[in-house]
Design a protein around this motif. Structure first.
Motif, mmCIF file in Angstrom:
data_model
loop_
_atom_site.group_PDB
_atom_site.id
_atom_site.type_symbol
_atom_site.label_atom_id
_atom_site.label_comp_id
_atom_site.label_asym_id
_atom_site.label_seq_id
_atom_site.Cartn_x
_atom_site.Cartn_y
_atom_site.Cartn_z
ATOM 1 N N VAL A 265 55.459 3.225 53.931
ATOM 2 C CA VAL A 265 54.113 3.660 53.523
ATOM 3 C C VAL A 265 53.329 2.546 52.826
ATOM 4 O O VAL A 265 52.139 2.718 52.549
ATOM 5 N N ALA A 266 53.984 1.426 52.532
ATOM 6 C CA ALA A 266 53.299 0.347 51.822
ATOM 7 C C ALA A 266 52.314 -0.345 52.748
ATOM 8 O O ALA A 266 52.558 -0.502 53.943
ATOM 9 N N ILE A 267 51.187 -0.744 52.181
ATOM 10 C CA ILE A 267 50.171 -1.444 52.980
ATOM 11 C C ILE A 267 49.979 -2.877 52.496
ATOM 12 O O ILE A 267 49.022 -3.535 52.879
ATOM 13 N N ALA A 335 60.000 12.882 48.135
ATOM 14 C CA ALA A 335 58.660 12.494 48.578
ATOM 15 C C ALA A 335 58.710 11.657 49.852
ATOM 16 O O ALA A 335 57.877 11.834 50.755
ATOM 17 N N THR A 336 59.677 10.755 49.946
ATOM 18 C CA THR A 336 59.780 9.944 51.166
ATOM 19 C C THR A 336 60.151 10.811 52.365
ATOM 20 O O THR A 336 59.691 10.566 53.486
ATOM 21 N N ARG A 337 60.987 11.854 52.106
ATOM 22 C CA ARG A 337 61.330 12.762 53.207
ATOM 23 C C ARG A 337 60.096 13.494 53.697
ATOM 24 O O ARG A 337 59.866 13.603 54.915
ATOM 25 N N ARG A 338 59.271 13.955 52.760
ATOM 26 C CA ARG A 338 58.053 14.672 53.136
ATOM 27 C C ARG A 338 57.085 13.752 53.879
ATOM 28 O O ARG A 338 56.498 14.133 54.898
ATOM 29 N N ALA A 339 56.920 12.534 53.360
ATOM 30 C CA ALA A 339 55.987 11.606 53.988
ATOM 31 C C ALA A 339 56.472 11.191 55.368
ATOM 32 O O ALA A 339 55.667 11.060 56.306
ATOM 33 N N ALA A 340 57.778 10.975 55.521
ATOM 34 C CA ALA A 340 58.316 10.576 56.820
ATOM 35 C C ALA A 340 58.161 11.691 57.848
ATOM 36 O O ALA A 340 57.963 11.427 59.044
ATOM 37 N N ALA A 341 58.255 12.946 57.378
ATOM 38 C CA ALA A 341 58.085 14.092 58.274
ATOM 39 C C ALA A 341 56.619 14.446 58.488
ATOM 40 O O ALA A 341 56.321 15.430 59.176
ATOM 41 N N ARG A 342 55.731 13.656 57.908
ATOM 42 C CA ARG A 342 54.280 13.859 58.011
ATOM 43 C C ARG A 342 53.857 15.245 57.520
ATOM 44 O O ARG A 342 52.963 15.892 58.096
ATOM 45 N N GLU A 343 54.527 15.724 56.452
ATOM 46 C CA GLU A 343 54.129 16.982 55.844
ATOM 47 C C GLU A 343 52.844 16.787 55.050
ATOM 48 O O GLU A 343 52.524 15.686 54.611
ATOM 49 N N GLU A 344 52.146 17.869 54.855
ATOM 50 C CA GLU A 344 50.911 17.808 54.082
ATOM 51 C C GLU A 344 51.220 17.537 52.613
ATOM 52 O O GLU A 344 52.232 17.999 52.094
ATOM 53 N N PRO A 345 50.364 16.777 51.934
ATOM 54 C CA PRO A 345 50.573 16.546 50.496
ATOM 55 C C PRO A 345 50.559 17.863 49.742
ATOM 56 O O PRO A 345 49.990 18.862 50.182
ATOM 57 N N ALA A 380 63.278 8.184 55.928
ATOM 58 C CA ALA A 380 62.459 6.973 55.997
ATOM 59 C C ALA A 380 63.276 5.716 55.915
ATOM 60 O O ALA A 380 62.804 4.632 56.250
ATOM 61 N N SER A 381 64.525 5.825 55.454
ATOM 62 C CA SER A 381 65.345 4.622 55.337
ATOM 63 C C SER A 381 65.628 3.984 56.671
ATOM 64 O O SER A 381 66.049 2.854 56.757
ATOM 65 N N ALA A 382 65.371 4.728 57.717
ATOM 66 C CA ALA A 382 65.569 4.150 59.054
ATOM 67 C C ALA A 382 64.409 3.261 59.461
ATOM 68 O O ALA A 382 64.484 2.505 60.420
#
Length: 385
Positions: A265-267, A335-345, A380-382
């Protein structure tokens, strides 16, 4: 003997490259610049004094023994540079340091001119690559030239040793260690090189042959003494940053797991790939990138996950600080699991501030990374940059 002095010259050159890694910055720092000049001149002295170099110089110039005044002039310049380096290193009013440097340059510049003039006046048609000092010890003008370069080098060595002894009483730590190492190198040079040279020359004056002292013992002793002195000069300057870079490398590696979790997620810009970027530079980039990722993951932070993990850690006997970091790691993994699964905030995301954002340096992030090792893995570790 050529191999020994070439090896010493290579070591000198390697140290100079390390100090001169960033030319613009080095040139703006008088201490770094004077250190590089001194070490470079020391390297040139060893190169010029090697029999192979002496023979090549003599052939190229067409002048028998032209390599001798060249080497002696380089040695005089090296002695001058060491004095200037020591004055610059010790510091003091800039005007005083400049005046002392100018006096050294004037004195040794005059000596170099005298060495060249004496060689021109001398009759030295027989090429001697290893035993010139003793072979021409009784020759008019050559005798004076040999004695002049030895006295100039001895004067510099005595002055350096005197300053080191006095200064070492006023300081401590790594600086004192460096001064003692320089002193040891100066003593070795005085006994192993200068004393051997003086003894061989005086013996030649009296009709005895002790050239073995000058040709066999003195050169390797001079090489070793020069290397020891160089270590003393650069140790207080290179060791602290070397230790810092080593620690930075360790922290950089320990942050690997944390970066593998949040890096997707880092830019932040891509990390530097050139070997020229040292561990501290790479660690700084990784710290910035991880903090950037934590900001990006903030909408997915769930205080309920953190609260449960905190209670569980305290129940297992962890200290408040350890429990806090463990709960942060659990919330981050979620949080990384949620973000990797593209769940809503989350509708009401946490405003909690991580411990790693409250402290400077990499310590807080390293603790978070270590705690993450015991938290559930995130998909996300993948995804790793």
């Amino acid at each position: 003997m050529s191999f020994v002095v070439y090896l010493a010259a290579s070591a000198f050159a390697a140290v100079s490259v390390l100090l001169f890694r960033r030319p613009r910055k080095a040139l703006r720092d008088p201490l770094t610049a004077s250190t590089c000049v001194a070490i470079t001149l020391g390297s040139l002295v060893f190169i010029c004094s090697a029999p192979l170099t002496l023979g090549a110089v003599n052939r190229l110039t067409g002048i028998a023994n032209f390599g001798a005044p060249l080497t002696y002039s380089m040695l005089s310049a090296y002695s001058c540079s060491l004095l200037i380096l020591l004055f610059t290193w010790r510091g003091g009013p800039p005007g005083t340091v400049r005046r002392m440097a100018l006096r050294c340059i004037t004195a040794y510049g005059t000596a170099i001119v005298a060495i060249i003039a004496l060689f021109i006046l001398a009759d030295a048609d027989t090429e001697r690559l290893t035993d010139l000092d003793t072979y021409y010890a009784n020759a008019p003008y050559m005798r004076e030239m040999i004695l002049l370069y030895l006295l100039g080098h001895s004067t510099a060595t005595l002055a350096i040793c005197t300053v080191c002894v006095k200064w070492a009483r006023e300081v401590d730590g790594l600086l004192r260690t460096g001064l003692r190492v320089i002193l040891a190198g100066g003593v070795l040079d005085g006994v192993g090189f200068q004393l051997m040279k003086y003894t061989a020359v005086v013996a030649a004056w009296r009709g005895h042959d002790l050239s073995v002292l000058s040709t066999t013992i003195a050169p390797p002793m001079a090489s070793l003494a020069g290397l020891i002195c160089s270590v003393g000069f650069v140790l207080p300057r290179l060791l602290p940053p070397a230790v810092a870079h080593w620690r930075s490398l360790g922290d950089y590696r320990r942050l690997g797991r944390l970066w593998s979790e949040v890096g997707f997620v880092a830019i932040a810009p891509k990390p530097p790939t050139s070997w020229w970027h040292l561990p501290q530079d790479r660690l700084h980039w990784r710290e910035v990138s991880i903090h950037d990722a934590l900001l990006a993951l903030a909408p997915h932070f769930d205080d309920r996950v953190r609260t449960r993990a905190l209670a569980a850690a305290l129940g297992q006997g962890s200290s408040p600080h350890e429990a806090r970091v463990a709960s942060e790691a659990a919330m981050l993994a979620d949080a990384t699991r949620r973000a990797a699964a593209r769940e809503e905030p989350l509708e009401t995301p946490s405003t909690y501030r991580f411990y790693a954002t409250e402290v400077s340096g990499a310590e807080g992030l390293v603790e978070l990374a270590q705690a993450l090792e015991h938290s559930p893995s995130s998909p996300a570790s993948a995804t790793v940059r």
